[in-house]
Design an enzyme around this catalytic site. Structure first.
Site, PDB file in Angstrom:
ATOM      1  N   GLY A  47      -2.914   6.964   4.103  1.00 51.29           N
ATOM      2  CA  GLY A  47      -1.924   6.625   3.092  1.00 51.29           C
ATOM      3  C   GLY A  47      -2.195   7.369   1.800  1.00 51.29           C
ATOM      4  O   GLY A  47      -3.276   7.921   1.601  1.00 51.29           O
ATOM      5  N   CYS A  99     -11.283   6.242   0.805  1.00 54.48           N
ATOM      6  CA  CYS A  99     -10.120   6.560  -0.022  1.00 54.48           C
ATOM      7  C   CYS A  99     -10.159   8.021  -0.429  1.00 54.48           C
ATOM      8  O   CYS A  99     -11.230   8.551  -0.763  1.00 54.48           O
ATOM      9  CB  CYS A  99     -10.128   5.664  -1.267  1.00 54.48           C
ATOM     10  SG  CYS A  99      -8.765   5.950  -2.407  1.00 54.48           S
ATOM     11  N   LEU A 100      -9.005   8.659  -0.424  1.00 55.81           N
ATOM     12  CA  LEU A 100      -8.920  10.054  -0.856  1.00 55.81           C
ATOM     13  C   LEU A 100      -9.334  10.223  -2.307  1.00 55.81           C
ATOM     14  O   LEU A 100      -9.732  11.310  -2.711  1.00 55.81           O
ATOM     15  CB  LEU A 100      -7.494  10.585  -0.644  1.00 55.81           C
ATOM     16  CG  LEU A 100      -7.034  10.667   0.811  1.00 55.81           C
ATOM     17  CD1 LEU A 100      -5.541  10.986   0.878  1.00 55.81           C
ATOM     18  CD2 LEU A 100      -7.842  11.694   1.580  1.00 55.81           C
ATOM     19  N   HIS A 141      -4.090  -1.582   0.473  1.00 51.51           N
ATOM     20  CA  HIS A 141      -4.874  -0.543  -0.193  1.00 51.51           C
ATOM     21  C   HIS A 141      -3.976   0.321  -1.087  1.00 51.51           C
ATOM     22  O   HIS A 141      -4.296   0.569  -2.253  1.00 51.51           O
ATOM     23  CB  HIS A 141      -5.571   0.309   0.878  1.00 51.51           C
ATOM     24  CG  HIS A 141      -6.405   1.426   0.362  1.00 51.51           C
ATOM     25  ND1 HIS A 141      -7.780   1.404   0.415  1.00 51.51           N
ATOM     26  CD2 HIS A 141      -6.079   2.606  -0.209  1.00 51.51           C
ATOM     27  CE1 HIS A 141      -8.256   2.524  -0.103  1.00 51.51           C
ATOM     28  NE2 HIS A 141      -7.238   3.270  -0.488  1.00 51.51           N
ATOM     29  N   GLU A 142      -2.842   0.764  -0.541  1.00 50.06           N
ATOM     30  CA  GLU A 142      -1.945   1.637  -1.314  1.00 50.06           C
ATOM     31  C   GLU A 142      -1.258   0.872  -2.449  1.00 50.06           C
ATOM     32  O   GLU A 142      -1.090   1.401  -3.545  1.00 50.06           O
ATOM     33  CB  GLU A 142      -0.910   2.299  -0.403  1.00 50.06           C
ATOM     34  CG  GLU A 142      -1.500   3.203   0.675  1.00 50.06           C
ATOM     35  CD  GLU A 142      -2.514   4.216   0.170  1.00 50.06           C
ATOM     36  OE1 GLU A 142      -2.380   4.728  -0.967  1.00 50.06           O
ATOM     37  OE2 GLU A 142      -3.466   4.506   0.907  1.00 50.06           O
ATOM     38  N   HIS A 145      -3.410   0.683  -5.400  1.00 49.38           N
ATOM     39  CA  HIS A 145      -3.338   1.893  -6.246  1.00 49.38           C
ATOM     40  C   HIS A 145      -2.222   1.761  -7.281  1.00 49.38           C
ATOM     41  O   HIS A 145      -2.378   2.186  -8.428  1.00 49.38           O
ATOM     42  CB  HIS A 145      -3.091   3.147  -5.401  1.00 49.38           C
ATOM     43  CG  HIS A 145      -4.312   3.705  -4.764  1.00 49.38           C
ATOM     44  ND1 HIS A 145      -5.374   4.218  -5.473  1.00 49.38           N
ATOM     45  CD2 HIS A 145      -4.644   3.844  -3.452  1.00 49.38           C
ATOM     46  CE1 HIS A 145      -6.298   4.651  -4.638  1.00 49.38           C
ATOM     47  NE2 HIS A 145      -5.879   4.425  -3.404  1.00 49.38           N
TER      48      HIS A 145
END
Length: 188
Positions: A47, A99-100, A141-142, A145
């Site tokens: 994501g 996470c990215l 998670h997204e 953000h």
């Protein structure tokens, strides 16, 4: 194909901001979501939220499929969600997250086991997604953000402080970008 968008990394300030609601769904937003999806697949990640690529608006893309089409950047499980919000939660589970935007680190995070998310699609349709397992975790998670939170905000203070020290050390030694490029983690 256009170049991959820059993914912002902890501790960059944009990742701590609450994203603004999207006011207008238009061609520019649809193109932006397409670019986000390309970036997510190339990273590779499960994501990606708009703040992670420098845009403080409430939009996310995710794809929890693991098949060949996903590997080629054309996953059938691709979701592009605008102004997503969690309207129901149930149960609890613990999931190993990466996470990215969080370089070279994973941790177990407790999340709701099932979620109901309401959002708009690029076609301006309001949808509801009932999810469990990886999809439920990825949605939470997204959406975190979009609320200026990272998964490291959901772990113990001790683990978070250890990670912050590691990042500062890598930055001091000039190895932070190198560590980010080599990170073997599959990111949510």
């Amino acid at each position: 194909m256009s170049p991959m968008q820059r993914i912002y990394k902890f501790p960059e300030e944009i990742l701590k901001r609450v994203a603004a609601p999207v006011e207008t769904i238009d061609g520019k937003l649809v193109a932006f979501l397409d670019e986000m999806a390309k970036t997510m697949y190339a990273a590779p990640g499960v994501g990606l939220a708009a703040p992670q690529v420098g845009v403080s608006e409430r939009a996310i893309v995710l794809d929890c499929d693991s098949g060949e089409e996903r590997a080629e950047g054309r996953g059938r499980g691709l979701l592009k969600l605008i102004n997503p919000q969690i309207v129901e939660v149930e149960g609890a589970l613990v999931w190993e997250e990466g996470c990215l935007s969080v370089v070279d680190f994973t941790a177990e995070v407790e999340r709701a086991a099932r979620v109901l998310v309401q959002a708009f699609t690029p076609e301006q349709k309001e949808i509801r997604i009932e999810a469990e397992g990886l999809l439920a975790v990825a949605l939470q998670h997204e959406i975190d953000h979009l609320d200026g939170k990272l998964f490291i905000d959901r772990i113990s203070r001790l683990k978070r402080d250890l990670y912050k020290r590691k990042v500062r050390k890598l930055q001091r030694e000039g190895r932070f970008d190198e560590a980010a490029a080599k990170s073997p983690v599959v990111h949510i």
